[in-house]
Write an enzyme that holds these catalytic residues in place. Structure first.
Site, mmCIF file in Angstrom:
data_model
loop_
_atom_site.group_PDB
_atom_site.id
_atom_site.type_symbol
_atom_site.label_atom_id
_atom_site.label_comp_id
_atom_site.label_asym_id
_atom_site.label_seq_id
_atom_site.Cartn_x
_atom_site.Cartn_y
_atom_site.Cartn_z
ATOM 1 N N PHE A 126 52.603 17.905 20.831
ATOM 2 C CA PHE A 126 53.364 17.062 21.740
ATOM 3 C C PHE A 126 54.078 17.961 22.739
ATOM 4 C CE2 PHE A 126 56.916 14.259 22.990
ATOM 5 C CZ PHE A 126 56.151 13.224 23.497
ATOM 6 N N ASP A 197 57.751 19.004 12.485
ATOM 7 C CA ASP A 197 58.168 17.843 13.284
ATOM 8 C C ASP A 197 57.634 16.601 12.579
ATOM 9 O OD1 ASP A 197 58.500 15.760 15.100
ATOM 10 O OD2 ASP A 197 58.040 16.991 16.847
ATOM 11 N N TYR A 222 63.391 6.475 16.477
ATOM 12 C CA TYR A 222 63.031 5.235 17.179
ATOM 13 C C TYR A 222 61.591 4.784 16.978
ATOM 14 C CZ TYR A 222 61.565 8.753 20.633
ATOM 15 O OH TYR A 222 60.989 9.843 21.257
ATOM 16 N N LYS A 223 60.792 5.559 16.249
ATOM 17 C CA LYS A 223 59.410 5.145 16.005
ATOM 18 C C LYS A 223 59.352 4.320 14.717
ATOM 19 C CE LYS A 223 57.665 9.337 18.274
ATOM 20 N NZ LYS A 223 57.301 8.747 19.565
ATOM 21 N N ARG A 369 45.571 4.313 21.899
ATOM 22 C CA ARG A 369 46.261 4.571 20.646
ATOM 23 C C ARG A 369 46.861 3.280 20.094
ATOM 24 N NH1 ARG A 369 51.310 8.733 20.089
ATOM 25 N NH2 ARG A 369 52.261 7.043 21.276
#
Length: 410
Positions: A126, A197, A222-223, A369
């Site tokens: 990422f 991560d 927040y995911k 995705r």
């Protein structure tokens, strides 16, 4: 794959986790397959936000730092997250963003490995992870060097100068899941630390940081943890490193006695030393509600259902959408809870799906995705999503100019 919609509905009727769907606010008629990017709000989170804003902030005002536990919130919520990631309560704190926490822990890793200067990372990670490590290495000059290598060469690149291997447990684009224990052991064999991560792992798949002997970890709220847009992140430091680790963002809440108001920083003797500034209380209230919801779920059952949902999606796509290519590992145990497909017109396809009530997302250059939450995604929704996707492909409904205009967020 000849599963009928009626059979998918029967799977939902037999699902022991189906009751958790009602715990979320989700619009009628929408198939939301993007919880891996932004989880929907739990009803408890909205209620907690209202109570915190109206009663604690609005009524109790500044006294809430003492009377309503605001000051302890980063550690209290961190201790709850620990129960989801295989950590001890005193090894986790909620603070800042994932990016800021990565900066602090990467610098901390260098402090724990004096004489070593390399931070090793995977190409295609990422971007913010690589950018943060790049910024840290530029700041420190010859005291830090970022080395980025292809996935296939990653473990072979471990050498005696690597201070830390910095790696995402579940890859944001491909959903590939690393064997945390094996990779951590490989890093330790070379004297390096393992910094993970967990942004696409926490709340989604099994994580056992202590079982894997992981050293350091970060993750976002927040995911899959459903903490809301911009929710604060968390960080983990294994107990064996807490006394020695040092990080450069020495804000006042990381001080041993913040309200002593001393000019010179004295780091707290525990995980508080890894925090920085004033915690965002409203965001923490929403995040805590999301964590409480996840802690009420059987984690093994949740991961099993997530794997079954994504397995079904892959099978249906390969049966009915042959133009799309699987870009994720085929076995559920080798991936997270999102599935990636590739197509040259992927962006336009995602926009066409959104226009038809199926929310996924796109990642450059060609990845469609889709995320599958065991708490709110239904098997019938997976069936419906692939049916709509097949229609979009067969009719070339995506081949319209408005679907090719890139928005700021993809």
């Amino acid at each position: 794959m000849n599963l009928t919609r009626a059979e998918a509905l029967a799977m939902d009727a037999a699902d022991p986790l189906a009751r958790f769907r009602d715990a979320f606010v989700l619009p009628d008629g929408l198939i939301y397959l993007d919880g891996n990017s932004l989880g929907p709000p739990p009803k408890m989170a909205l209620a907690r936000l209202s109570e915190t804003a109206a009663a604690e902030w609005g009524r109790d005002l500044i006294t809430s730092w003492n009377t309503n536990g605001w000051m302890e919130a980063p550690l209290r919520v961190g201790a709850k997250i620990a129960g989801l990631i295989g950590a001890q309560p005193h090894e986790v704190a909620v603070a800042d963003s994932t990016s800021v926490n990565l900066f602090k822990l990467a610098a901390g890793a260098l402090s724990l490995r004096p004489g070593r200067s390399t931070l090793l990372a995977q190409a295609g990670e990422f971007p913010t992870d690589l950018h943060i490590l790049q910024g840290l290495s530029e700041l420190l000059g010859d005291r830090a060097r970022l080395k980025i290598v292809p996935e296939a060469e990653l473990l072979d690149a471990l050498d005696e100068d690597v201070a830390a291997l910095v790696l995402t447990h579940v890859h944001y684009r491909s959903s590939r899941r690393w064997d945390m224990a094996a990779v951590t052991a490989a890093a330790h064999a070379k004297g390096a630390l393992a910094l993970w991560d967990l942004s696409h792992s926490a709340g989604a798949v099994a994580v056992d940081l202590n079982g894997a002997r992981a050293d350091l970890a970060v993750g976002c709220g927040y995911k899959h943890l459903n903490g809301g847009p911009g929710a604060p992140a968390f960080l983990f430091v294994a107990e064996r490193h807490l006394a020695a680790i040092r990080q450069p963002l020495t804000g006042w809440l990381g001080h041993a006695e913040p309200f002593a108001f001393e000019d010179v920083h004295r780091p707290a003797p525990d995980i508080r030393a890894l925090t920085t500034g004033t915690p965002p209380i409203l965001s923490l209230a929403a995040l805590e509600a999301g964590i409480d919801l996840h802690l009420s779920v059987d984690r093994a059952a949740a991961e099993a259902k997530g794997g079954a949902l994504s397995d079904l999606f892959i099978a249906l796509v390969e049966a009915h959408c042959p133009a799309l290519k699987l870009a994720s590992p085929r076995r559920a145990k080798d991936r997270g809870l999102h599935v990636s497909l590739t197509h040259p017109d992927g962006y336009a396809m995602v926009q066409a799906l959104i226009a038809r009530g199926v929310i996924g997302d796109f990642r450059a250059p060609d990845v469609l995705r889709f995320g599958f939450s065991p708490l709110f995604t239904r098997f019938a929704e997976v069936w419906d999503a692939v049916d709509i996707l097949a229609q979009v492909l067969a009719s070339r409904a995506y081949d319209r100019e408005e679907y090719r205009q890139r928005a700021a967020v993809t």
